[in-house]
Design a protein around this motif. Structure first.
Motif, short mmCIF file in Angstrom:
data_model
loop_
_atom_site.label_atom_id
_atom_site.label_comp_id
_atom_site.label_asym_id
_atom_site.label_seq_id
_atom_site.Cartn_x
_atom_site.Cartn_y
_atom_site.Cartn_z
N UNK A 267 28.44 42.65 45.02
CA UNK A 267 29.07 41.67 45.90
C UNK A 267 30.43 41.38 45.29
N UNK A 268 31.49 41.57 46.07
CA UNK A 268 32.82 41.55 45.47
C UNK A 268 33.86 40.98 46.41
N UNK A 269 34.91 40.42 45.82
CA UNK A 269 36.12 40.11 46.56
C UNK A 269 36.89 41.40 46.78
N UNK A 270 37.39 41.61 47.99
CA UNK A 270 38.03 42.89 48.30
C UNK A 270 39.39 42.69 48.96
N UNK A 271 40.35 43.48 48.49
CA UNK A 271 41.64 43.59 49.17
C UNK A 271 41.88 45.06 49.46
#
Length: 354
Positions: free
Chosen positions: A310-314
């Motif tokens: 589960x990750x923050x994504x750009x």
């Protein structure tokens, strides 16, 4: 003479004492494998469930999809999201299209199989991360032992401003890519047949130029942690696209994703990277199953492969002009209509904007 007969008789006696040995080899376990992640980017996000086969099976070495499972994602506030299985690509489960993970929330993946067995992940917190400022490219040449010609491709370089108030861990992935495909329909020659036994050329009047879309997957695992550049602007190797003689004839477009992952996820992926990059020398560590963050609630000793991320994504899109590369592979000639190549179409995607 008597000595010769003695040796012959002794040989037959020794042969008569030999009994066939039947080795009993313990069958390996059918290991459940979890592959996929959710992120703060717009969905849908996918989780793939497969199972390896036992040693000695006629399907040994094949990967079998795990179908008809109940798959949910639960956050630390108790909100539950159900994933639905793809009707054609069995074993792949998707979140709703409007689902995206929230920065700061922790998520748990839960799986119930048709036999009633239940699996869960440990909670994964979604970390924030910096924006991708820019993506630059470098040509990378790779010498191949025993070959005259070098492999080559384009190395993607992510440029970011790393925040100073947190310890960051980065994982980079390339997404769907599209490029201008050039073929030679004028060189088309069909296979020999009764009507054309001499393989005479039969040029086609269309088409030379198409736009081909592909999903390369990761050609290597690209990770970084900010121990050496915390709070600084930096450039990080973030991907590699091999030149196959077609991809960089003109323009190539790809999407690079930067995932801000947890420290535990980084450790897992680093171990996977080390095992994938084993060179085959006597000094390499022996390969082993790497335990992820998935466990069986019915049998805690059961080995479950993979890791739920589960990750923050750009994300950032980059266009690569093949004419500006300082080295390219010789053009691979495709003597056919470009439309017959899988993934090709005559018109560019609606958002094509080099």
């Amino acid at each position: 003479m008597l000595r010769k007969y003695y040796y012959v008789i002794l040989l037959f006696l020794l042969a008569a004492c030999i009994e066939p040995y039947s080795a009993e080899i313990e069958e390996g376990a059918q290991l459940l494998t979890v592959d996929g992640f959710i992120s703060s980017a717009p969905g849908p996000h996918s989780i793939k469930l497969t199972r390896s086969d036992t040693y000695g099976s006629v399907f040994e070495g094949l990967i079998r999809p795990v179908s008809n499972a109940t798959v949910i994602v639960r956050d630390d506030l108790g909100k539950v999201t159900f994933l639905s299985e793809d009707a054609e690509d069995r074993g792949v489960y998707y979140t709703p299209a409007n689902f995206s993970a929230e920065i700061g929330r922790a998520y748990t993946l839960q799986i119930q199989l048709v036999d009633g067995k239940v699996y869960t992940s440990f909670p994964e917190r979604v970390e924030s991360g910096p924006e991708l400022k820019n993506i630059s490219v470098d040509v990378l040449k790779i010498a191949v032992e025993g070959e005259i010609n070098e492999r080559s491709g384009v190395q993607l370089i992510a440029e970011i401003d790393d925040p100073s108030d947190q310890n960051n861990f980065y994982y980079y992935r390339t997404g769907e890519s599209t490029y201008v495909l050039k073929t030679r329909p004028d060189l088309f020659t069909p296979r020999p047949s009764e009507t054309n036994p001499s393989r005479d050329p039969q040029p086609k009047d269309c088409c030379i130029t198409c736009f081909r879309t592909e999903l390369l997957g990761n050609q290597g695992i690209y990770l970084a942690q900010d121990d050496n550049f915390n709070g600084l602007s930096t450039k990080i190797p973030a991907g590699f696209i091999e030149d196959d003689g077609n991809r960089f004839v003109e323009t190539y477009r790809t999407v690079l994703s930067q995932l801000s992952i947890s420290q535990d996820a980084y450790r897992f992926l680093r171990l996977v990277k080390q095992q994938v990059e084993i060179s085959g020398s006597v000094f390499d560590p022996p390969p082993a199953n790497i335990r992820g963050n998935m466990i069986s609630l019915d049998n805690p000793e059961e080995v479950v492969l993979g890791y739920f991320l589960a990750a923050g994504e750009t994300r950032k899109t980059v266009y690569i002009d093949g004419n500006q590369l300082d080295f390219r592979q010789p053009v691979t000639i495709i003597p056919d209509d470009c439309r017959v190549i899988e993934g090709s179409q005559l018109n560019p995607p609606a958002d094509w904007n080099p």
